[in-house]
Write a protein that holds these residues in place. Structure first.
Motif: not given
Length: 163
Positions: A12-13, A15, A23, A26-27, A58
């Motif tokens: 997960s991100s 940011n 959340r 992520s990429n 997520r």
């Protein structure tokens, strides 16, 4: 016979300063779950599965990527708030409530619950199921409420697919 594939949500991100449950992946998480889902296609014969998923964003995104890649209809995904847990006893309780008509279950959830669960019920000790990690366990019983002493059949971790 009951077969459970348990998948930890994708990376997960962090940011944004948002609540944990909100959340997104992520990429790197997107890439990792795609690798694992494609490996699943090659390695598993898993007829008529039902997919259970935590309600955390997520986990939902991970389940959706996995379902799309494996041509599973979105309607197969059952979202349960009770699967948003980090406690293996709570996870076990929810798994033992599955309807017995489900022979093949894919579950998307969270650590520490996942690592502790697969170590309690499987035959291979795993120090940590990584994000997007998949562990397959078979149980020689007809009722989910009776699962115990399963056999770990396969593990698929993203790091093993990156060469």
């Amino acid at each position: 016979m009951k077969r459970l594939i348990i998948i930890r949500h994708a990376k997960s991100s962090w940011n944004e300063p948002i609540p944990d449950k909100n959340r997104a992946i992520s990429n790197r998480g997107r890439k990792d779950i795609q690798l694992v889902a494609k490996e699943f296609q090659k390695e598993f014969v898993f007829p008529n599965p039902v997919l259970f998923c935590s309600t955390a964003k997520r986990a939902r995104e991970t389940a959706l990527f996995f379902a799309i890649i494996n041509d599973y209809p979105m309607e197969l995904i059952i979202y349960k708030d009770e699967l948003y847990t980090f406690n293996d006893a709570e996870l076990e309780k929810e798994i033992k409530k599955f309807e017995n008509r489900y022979k093949n279950v894919i579950l998307f959830g969270h650590n520490e619950a996942i690592t502790n669960f697969v170590n309690k019920f499987g035959t291979i000790s795993i120090s940590n199921v990584p994000t997007s990690g998949l562990v397959s366990i078979e149980f020689d019983c007809d009722n989910w409420s009776e699962i115990k002493n399963g056999v770990t059949k396969k593990m698929v971790f993203p790091r093993d697919l990156k060469l």
